[in-house]
Design an enzyme around this catalytic site. Structure first.
Site, mmCIF file in Angstrom:
data_model
loop_
_atom_site.group_PDB
_atom_site.id
_atom_site.type_symbol
_atom_site.label_atom_id
_atom_site.label_comp_id
_atom_site.label_asym_id
_atom_site.label_seq_id
_atom_site.Cartn_x
_atom_site.Cartn_y
_atom_site.Cartn_z
ATOM 1 N N ASN A 20 0.835 -1.207 0.000
ATOM 2 C CA ASN A 20 0.000 0.000 0.000
ATOM 3 C C ASN A 20 0.869 1.256 0.000
ATOM 4 O OD1 ASN A 20 -0.310 -1.385 2.791
ATOM 5 N ND2 ASN A 20 -0.978 0.637 3.355
ATOM 6 N N ASP A 21 0.779 2.123 0.975
ATOM 7 C CA ASP A 21 1.366 3.471 0.882
ATOM 8 C C ASP A 21 2.835 3.514 0.456
ATOM 9 O OD1 ASP A 21 -0.932 3.508 2.398
ATOM 10 O OD2 ASP A 21 -0.049 4.541 4.094
ATOM 11 N N GLN A 37 4.627 0.308 2.223
ATOM 12 C CA GLN A 37 3.931 -0.593 3.128
ATOM 13 C C GLN A 37 3.795 -1.946 2.447
ATOM 14 O OE1 GLN A 37 2.104 0.280 6.535
ATOM 15 N NE2 GLN A 37 4.181 0.981 6.167
ATOM 16 N N TRP A 45 -3.752 -7.095 2.906
ATOM 17 C CA TRP A 45 -3.082 -6.243 3.890
ATOM 18 C C TRP A 45 -2.780 -7.018 5.182
ATOM 19 C CZ3 TRP A 45 -3.828 -4.514 8.823
ATOM 20 C CH2 TRP A 45 -3.101 -3.381 9.216
ATOM 21 N N PHE A 79 4.224 0.834 10.367
ATOM 22 C CA PHE A 79 3.262 1.597 9.566
ATOM 23 C C PHE A 79 3.978 2.758 8.879
ATOM 24 C CE2 PHE A 79 -1.350 0.613 11.089
ATOM 25 C CZ PHE A 79 -1.135 -0.727 10.868
ATOM 26 N N GLU A 200 -5.254 10.593 7.483
ATOM 27 C CA GLU A 200 -4.024 9.796 7.411
ATOM 28 C C GLU A 200 -2.995 10.512 6.544
ATOM 29 O OE1 GLU A 200 -5.722 5.958 5.975
ATOM 30 O OE2 GLU A 200 -5.490 5.274 8.035
HETATM 31 C C1 FRU Z 1 -2.931 4.570 4.921
HETATM 32 C C2 FRU Z 1 -2.583 3.773 6.161
HETATM 33 C C3 FRU Z 1 -1.747 4.584 7.132
HETATM 34 C C4 FRU Z 1 -1.034 3.522 7.922
HETATM 35 C C5 FRU Z 1 -0.799 2.460 6.862
HETATM 36 C C6 FRU Z 1 -0.888 1.051 7.363
HETATM 37 O O1 FRU Z 1 -3.250 3.753 3.848
HETATM 38 O O2 FRU Z 1 -3.774 3.309 6.789
HETATM 39 O O3 FRU Z 1 -2.478 5.479 7.938
HETATM 40 O O4 FRU Z 1 0.154 3.988 8.481
HETATM 41 O O5 FRU Z 1 -1.771 2.658 5.857
HETATM 42 O O6 FRU Z 1 -0.569 0.149 6.354
#
Ligand code: FRU
Length: 473
Positions: A20-21, A37, A45, A79, A200
């Protein structure tokens, strides 16, 4: 059985499993670092680690081993967060002449609902990281506290950290430090006029208005997990080293990429001579049995702040380095639509393409590009004059759209097609749609189309794009 049939060729994807991020975007010694991530165990996830890749040009990425692992003994997972080069070795983690890269990230505690701020450092150009022994460096006892973006603030000669706080009405909290271990609380930013939601992934950076270096504003970017759809907001205002004050209301601050993009972050460490503000965002995808991985990163974009009809607008355009992938070029101009002979009709074949098109909308109800997909269906990237919206829609009913007003009846779009990933930059980048066509069809041909009237194709330039994948992929 999964195959690589659907792998995008110039969007970054993990070799396998969930991403992800984007995290820790930092440029150091000729390398753009992209941490992200990452769940190394599955295509969904979970078990957050920081994956890692580097690029010499923001186009070709080289996969590297995981940079930060989850902690089995403490139950802490890694995270989101950022990274900086500590040029003056203010942290003391580096050696003379060899500044460390410092990663500042969220420690997410399981099963306790708690998040706090951790740091780790690298003295080998990001190849490996050592976690600081006295983590956390900030703990406020809150279950949603983190996604730290740290940057160097020249005027106050301090490191500034921008964090998210709170589960119900999200807000941004700022801290400063001169050694990365001790952080001083500075201020908080709230937008009381917006519906309560988790915020976020904040970012805070200066941008010159209409490229005038004498007129600089600060832009605060946040993501909002509004149930109506995850969004990105940009607040434009001022940051005096302690407090961010917004000039724009939440209404005006709605994100300009209306697609499935989230958790965008801008690079630290871009040399002053370059001066660009470069952003990458996560292109959200659902796990699919047809893919060994889930998730992609967007094409890196340059952010600018322009004066539009309704005030200042944060615009996004693809980085110029993308031109390195251009192969055969096709050009058409002055074509009246839909009156075309099959020979004069622009038609492009292939799954990886860049298209720049300019239409004079005429009295057509709809104009744009029509994609024929391998699975038999179609998709369209178009503009609807009926409701004044830019859209990407598909035969299966999926439609992503954005309000858009044409300047002088002219529609200008810059489009990237990467198998099933589509990025559309309209006008000067003031409206963007990033989306994926589902369920994973491949683009085979592209044609221009018009409905309900006539229009003029002023010009269309198209390039087949080379693959940017490493040869091992
Ligand atoms: C955004 C988020 C962040 C967190 C991360 C966890 O997509 O929810 O806030 O740090 O992804 O994977």
């Amino acid at each position: 059985m999964t195959t690589d049939r659907y792998r995008p060729q110039f969007h970054f994807t993990p070799l396998r499993n969930w991403m992800n991020d984007p995290n820790g975007l930092v440029y150091f010694d000729d390398e753009y670092h992209l941490f992200y991530q990452y769940n190394p165990y599955d295509t969904v996830w979970g078990h957050m680690h920081w994956g890692h890749a580097v690029s010499p040009d923001l186009v070709h990425w080289h996969h590297l081993p995981i940079a930060l692992h989850e902690e089995m003994d403490t139950g802490i997972t890694m995270f989101s967060g950022s990274a900086v080069v500590d040029w003056q070795n203010m942290s003391g983690f580096g050696n003379p002449g060899h500044p460390p890269i410092i990663a500042i990230y969220t420690g997410d505690h399981r099963p306790a609902p708690l998040e706090d701020i951790h740091i780790a450092y690298s003295t080998d150009h990001g190849k490996s990281f050592i976690k600081y022994a006295d983590n956390p460096v900030i703990d406020v006892g809150n279950p949603k506290f983190g996604d730290p973006k740290v940057f160097w603030h020249k005027r106050t000669a301090k490191w500034i950290m921008v964090n998210i706080l709170g589960h119900e009405q999200g807000c941004v909290v700022l801290y400063s430090s001169t050694d990365f271990r001790n952080w001083t609380y500075l201020s908080r930013f709230e937008a009381p006029d917006v519906a309560p939601a988790i915020w976020e992934c904040p970012d805070l950076f200066p941008l010159a208005v209409d490229s005038d270096p004498g007129d600089v504003r600060w832009v605060l970017k946040i993501n909002n997990t509004d149930p109506a759809g995850q969004q990105t907001w940009y607040f434009v205002g001022d940051f005096d080293g302690t407090t961010f004050a917004s000039e724009s209301t939440a209404e005006e601050a709605v994100g300009r990429d209306y697609g499935e993009i989230y958790a965008e972050m801008t690079y630290n460490g871009i040399p002053a001579a370059d001066g660009r503000r470069i952003l990458i965002g996560w292109v959200r995808q659902k796990p699919s049995e047809d893919r060994a991985w889930t998730g992609a990163q967007s094409i890196p974009r340059v952010l600018t702040l322009r004066t539009g009809d309704r005030g200042l607008v944060v615009c996004q355009t693809p980085v110029g380095e993308m031109e390195r992938l251009r192969q055969e070029h096709h050009h058409w101009e002055s074509v009246t639509l839909p009156e075309m002979s099959p020979e004069s009709a622009p038609r492009l074949i292939g799954g990886e393409m860049e298209i720049k098109a300019e239409f004079e909308a005429g009295d057509a109800r709809d104009i744009g590009l029509r994609l024929q997909m391998s699975a038999g269906g179609w998709a369209r990237i178009g503009y609807s004059a009926t409701d004044g919206r830019l859209f990407v829609d598909q035969e299966n009913g999926k439609r992503v759209d954005a309000p858009y007003s044409l300047t002088g009846r002219v529609l200008k779009v810059h489009v990237f097609i990467d198998h099933n990933l589509i990025e559309v930059f309209a006008g000067d980048g003031e409206t963007v749609i990033t989306t994926s066509l589902a369920p994973d069809p491949l683009c085979e041909t592209v044609e221009v189309y018009t409905e309900g009237g006539t229009a003029q194709l002023i010009a269309l330039d198209a390039w087949r794009l080379a693959s940017a994948l490493e040869s091992t992929q």
